[in-house]
Design an enzyme around this catalytic site. Structure first.
Site, PDB file in Angstrom:
ATOM      1  N   HIS A  62     -88.271 -80.660 -68.066  1.00 17.80           N
ATOM      2  CA  HIS A  62     -87.774 -81.982 -68.451  1.00 17.80           C
ATOM      3  C   HIS A  62     -87.012 -82.789 -67.731  1.00 17.80           C
ATOM      4  CE1 HIS A  62     -87.168 -80.748 -73.114  1.00 17.80           C
ATOM      5  NE2 HIS A  62     -88.143 -80.161 -72.561  1.00 17.80           N
ATOM      6  N   GLU A  92     -94.120 -78.086 -83.273  1.00 14.01           N
ATOM      7  CA  GLU A  92     -92.522 -77.493 -83.006  1.00 14.01           C
ATOM      8  C   GLU A  92     -91.991 -77.126 -84.317  1.00 14.01           C
ATOM      9  OE1 GLU A  92     -90.667 -80.023 -80.030  1.00 14.01           O
ATOM     10  OE2 GLU A  92     -89.167 -80.696 -81.612  1.00 14.01           O
ATOM     11  N   ASP A 150     -92.092 -86.988 -75.388  1.00 14.32           N
ATOM     12  CA  ASP A 150     -91.830 -86.666 -76.689  1.00 14.32           C
ATOM     13  C   ASP A 150     -91.288 -87.815 -77.450  1.00 14.32           C
ATOM     14  OD1 ASP A 150     -91.243 -85.331 -79.083  1.00 14.32           O
ATOM     15  OD2 ASP A 150     -89.899 -83.908 -78.017  1.00 14.32           O
ATOM     16  N   TRP A 183     -84.706 -87.939 -86.817  1.00 10.86           N
ATOM     17  CA  TRP A 183     -84.130 -87.970 -85.704  1.00 10.86           C
ATOM     18  C   TRP A 183     -85.118 -87.309 -84.707  1.00 10.86           C
ATOM     19  CZ3 TRP A 183     -83.179 -83.329 -82.579  1.00 10.86           C
ATOM     20  CH2 TRP A 183     -82.401 -83.609 -81.487  1.00 10.86           C
ATOM     21  N   ASN A 221     -82.109 -73.798 -85.010  1.00  7.24           N
ATOM     22  CA  ASN A 221     -80.899 -74.443 -84.685  1.00  7.24           C
ATOM     23  C   ASN A 221     -80.430 -75.240 -85.755  1.00  7.24           C
ATOM     24  OD1 ASN A 221     -79.577 -75.714 -82.756  1.00  7.24           O
ATOM     25  ND2 ASN A 221     -81.207 -76.991 -81.736  1.00  7.24           N
ATOM     26  N   TYR A 234     -83.199 -90.273 -77.772  1.00 11.69           N
ATOM     27  CA  TYR A 234     -83.551 -88.897 -78.092  1.00 11.69           C
ATOM     28  C   TYR A 234     -83.831 -88.342 -76.375  1.00 11.69           C
ATOM     29  CZ  TYR A 234     -86.306 -84.572 -77.709  1.00 11.69           C
ATOM     30  OH  TYR A 234     -86.765 -83.332 -77.245  1.00 11.69           O
ATOM     31  N   ASP A 247     -82.948 -74.052 -77.517  1.00 12.88           N
ATOM     32  CA  ASP A 247     -82.430 -73.338 -78.884  1.00 12.88           C
ATOM     33  C   ASP A 247     -83.408 -72.164 -79.087  1.00 12.88           C
ATOM     34  OD1 ASP A 247     -83.714 -75.937 -78.909  1.00 12.88           O
ATOM     35  OD2 ASP A 247     -84.184 -75.137 -80.835  1.00 12.88           O
ATOM     36  N   GLU A 268     -96.179 -86.321 -77.638  1.00 13.06           N
ATOM     37  CA  GLU A 268     -95.748 -85.333 -78.539  1.00 13.06           C
ATOM     38  C   GLU A 268     -95.188 -85.721 -79.964  1.00 13.06           C
ATOM     39  OE1 GLU A 268     -93.227 -82.476 -76.661  1.00 13.06           O
ATOM     40  OE2 GLU A 268     -92.294 -81.929 -78.368  1.00 13.06           O
ATOM     41  N   GLU A 308     -93.778 -75.132 -72.501  1.00 14.81           N
ATOM     42  CA  GLU A 308     -92.434 -75.976 -72.277  1.00 14.81           C
ATOM     43  C   GLU A 308     -91.352 -74.842 -71.661  1.00 14.81           C
ATOM     44  OE1 GLU A 308     -90.452 -77.263 -75.772  1.00 14.81           O
ATOM     45  OE2 GLU A 308     -89.265 -78.869 -74.694  1.00 14.81           O
ATOM     46  N   ARG A 320     -92.044 -83.702 -68.319  1.00 14.66           N
ATOM     47  CA  ARG A 320     -91.861 -84.576 -69.366  1.00 14.66           C
ATOM     48  C   ARG A 320     -90.858 -85.425 -68.961  1.00 14.66           C
ATOM     49  NH1 ARG A 320     -88.822 -83.185 -75.148  1.00 14.66           N
ATOM     50  NH2 ARG A 320     -86.814 -84.025 -74.346  1.00 14.66           N
ATOM     51  N   HIS A 327     -90.791 -87.494 -80.560  1.00 17.50           N
ATOM     52  CA  HIS A 327     -89.771 -87.024 -81.638  1.00 17.50           C
ATOM     53  C   HIS A 327     -89.777 -87.469 -83.199  1.00 17.50           C
ATOM     54  CE1 HIS A 327     -86.301 -84.316 -82.127  1.00 17.50           C
ATOM     55  NE2 HIS A 327     -86.731 -83.763 -81.255  1.00 17.50           N
ATOM     56  N   HIS A 384     -93.422 -74.644 -77.748  1.00 20.50           N
ATOM     57  CA  HIS A 384     -92.220 -75.099 -77.985  1.00 20.50           C
ATOM     58  C   HIS A 384     -91.102 -74.180 -77.095  1.00 20.50           C
ATOM     59  CE1 HIS A 384     -88.538 -76.153 -80.760  1.00 20.50           C
ATOM     60  NE2 HIS A 384     -88.324 -77.060 -79.398  1.00 20.50           N
ATOM     61  N   ARG A 391     -98.078 -76.978 -80.877  1.00 22.86           N
ATOM     62  CA  ARG A 391     -96.508 -76.534 -80.277  1.00 22.86           C
ATOM     63  C   ARG A 391     -95.807 -75.319 -81.055  1.00 22.86           C
ATOM     64  NH1 ARG A 391     -93.877 -78.163 -76.688  1.00 22.86           N
ATOM     65  NH2 ARG A 391     -92.242 -78.976 -77.731  1.00 22.86           N
TER      66      ARG A 391
END
Ligand code: CS2
Ligand code: MG
Length: 401
Positions: free
Chosen positions: A122, A261, A209, A401, A37, A159, A315, A235, A338, A147, A211, A311, A282
C-alpha cells in the site's frame, strides 16, 4: 484425532483480533482467525456460545463434514458473523490435519503451483507527490505491484490515507464521520495515475481501491479514464450486492476489476464469475468460510479465467495471512495477495513461518499453516473497542464508506 476443547482468544496487540484455538486428544493445537473488523465480539460469542459446544468430541479429520454441519446444520445460512466463525473452525482443522501429517498445509492442498506468491503493498500520501514518494519507497523494497491511494483536494479524510506510516482502517471509540465527494474524486483520480505512470513508467503493476464509493455509470467513467494508465485492477468500484451493476461497468471499460472483500459465500460471487464480469475475486480465508469454501470459489473462478486476489488488510490476522499463502501457493488460478504489514506487536503475538522477499511471500515449511499465538503476551492486550468510520456526502447523505 478427537477435538478435546476449543477456546476463543480475543486480544488487541495494536488492533483487535479474534482467534480460535482447537485442541485435540493427541495434544495438537490448530488456529483459525475469526476477526470481523468492528464486530469482533459478535463472532466471539457465536463461536463460544453456539459453535464450540457442537465441536467437542468430533473427529478433527472430518473437515468437510464439520463444515457442512456448521453451515447447513445451523439452518441460518451465510452472513459475515456465521461465515467468519465457520472459517475459523475450518482453518484450525486444516492446520491440525497438516500438523498431524507433519507437512506444510500447501502439500495437502495439492502442492505448490508456483515458487512464491506475488503481493501488493500500500502506497499512500496526502497528495500526489507524497504518494509518488511512497510508491518509490515500495519499489525500493522490491514490490512488483503497488496499490496507490492519495489525499484528494477538497476532501478532508480520503479512504486509505493515514497519518501514521501504515494505514489502519479501524479507529478507537465510536465510528468517526468522514465527508465524501464523488465529483472531486473523479476529477482527481485519473490525474494521480497519469502522474505515477509518467514518473515510474509501466514496469510495475499499479492498483487502486475505489472502496464502493461510485455508482455503476461513474465507475464505468473512471475505468475508461484510467485505461491509458493500464491498472492491474480497479477494486470495488461500486457496491456489489447487485451483481448486475458490473454488466454496465464491463460494457464500457477494459480496466480489470477486483471485487469481493466483503463477500462471505460463493453465492455472492457466482454471477460475477460465471458472467465474467470481474477479473479478480478478493474473498478471504477468514471471511469466506475458511480454506474449504475458498477453494470452491477458486475452482469456480478457474473455469472463467478469474484469478484470486485475497483481501489482506491488517484487520485479517497473521493466522489468515499464513492460511492465505498456503492457499495462494497451491491454487492454480492465483493472481495476487494483498500485503499490508502488521504492527511489530501483532507479529510478536502471532509468531509465523511466512516470509516476505522482494515483492513475493512464501508460507514457509513449518507443519500446518505455520502461525502460532503467544497467549501469555496476548493476554496483556485486552479487547479495545474500535470501529470503521462512516461516510456522508457533502449534503449529509449517508454514503458507502
Ligand atoms: C480495504 C481495507 O484492504 C483493502 O482493500 O478495502 O482497508 C478495508 O477497508 C478494511 O479491511 C475494512 O475492515
Ligand atoms: Mg479494498
Amino acid at each position: 484425532m478427537k477435538i478435546r476443547a476449543a477456546r476463543v482468544i480475543v486480544c488487541c496487540p495494536a488492533r483487535n483480533f479474534v482467534t480460535l484455538k482447537i485442541e485435540t486428544d493427541e495434544g495438537l493445537t490448530g488456529l483459525g482467525d475469526a476477526t470481523l473488523n468492528g464486530r469482533e465480539l459478535a463472532v466471539a460469542s457465536y463461536l463460544k456460545d453456539h459453535v464450540v459446544p457442537c465441536l467437542v468430541g468430533r473427529d478433527a479429520h472430518q473437515i468437510e463434514d464439520i463444515w457442512q454441519y456448521l453451515y447447513k446444520g445451523a439452518y441460518w445460512r451465510r452472513g459475515p458473523v456465521t461465515m467468519a466463525a465457520i472459517g475459523a473452525v475450518d482453518t484450525a482443522l486444516w492446520d491440525l490435519k497438516a500438523k498431524s501429517a507433519g507437512l506444510p498445509l500447501y502439500q495437502l492442498l495439492g502442492g505448490k503451483s508456483r515458487a512464491a506468491c506475488m503481493v501488493y503493498g500500500h502506497a499512500q500520501g496526502r497528495d500526489v507527490e507524497e504518494t509518488c514518494d511512497a510508491v518509490s519507497d515500495h519499489i525500493e523494497q522490491g514490490y512488483r505491484a503497488i496499490r496507490a491511494q492519495s489525499g484528494i483536494p477538497g476532501i478532508e479524510k480520503a479512504y486509505g490515507i493515514a497519518g501514521a506510516k501504515f494505514y489502519e482502517p479501524a479507529e478507537k471509540g465510536l465510528p468517526g464521520e468522514t465527508v465524501w465527494s464523488t465529483e472531486r474524486y473523479l476529477d482527481f483520480a485519473p490525474k494521480l495515475f497519469e502522474r505515477l505512470r509518467q514518473k515510474f513508467g509501466f514496469e510495475h503493476h499499479l492498483l487502486h481501491d475505489v472502496h464502493h464509493r461510485l455508482t455503476p455509470i461513474e465507475a464505468a467513467r473512471l475505468g475508461k479514464a484510467l485505461e491509458p494508465c493500464r491498472l492491474f485492477w480497479m477494486e470495488d468500484p461500486t457496491p456489489a450486492e447487485n451483481q448486475d451493476a458490473f454488466r454496465l461497468i464491463r460494457r464500457h471499460t477494459v480496466t480489470p476489476l477486483a471485487v469481493g472483500e466483503v463477500f462471505n459465500s460463493i453465492h455472492d460471487a457466482r454471477d460475477l464469475i460465471e458472467s465474467q464480469l470481474i477479473d479478480y475475486i478478493r474473498m478471504s480465508v477468514t471471511h469466506a468460510g475458511g480454506i474449504s469454501h475458498l477453494r470452491k470459489v477458486a475452482a469456480l473462478a478457474e473455469l472463467y479465467q478469474v484469478r484470486t486476489g485475497c483481501h489482506g488488510a491488517t484487520d485479517l490476522s497473521p493466522v489468515c495471512m499464513g492460511a492465505a499463502l498456503h492457499f495462494g501457493i497451491s491454487v492454480s488460478n492465483f493472481g495476487i495477495q494483498e500485503h499490508m504489514p502488521h504492527a511489530p506487536l501483532t507479529d510478536e503475538v502471532f509468531p509465523h513461518a511466512y516470509t516476505f522477499k522482494r515483492g513475493f511471500m512464501h508460507p514457509g515449511e513449518a507443519p500446518g499453516h505455520g502461525v502460532e499465538i503467544d497467549e501469555e503476551l496476548a493476554a496483556k492486550y485486552p479487547y479495545d473497542p474500535a470501529y470503521l468510520p462512516v461516510a456522508r456526502l457533502e449534503d449529509g447523505t449517508l454514503w458507502s464508506w
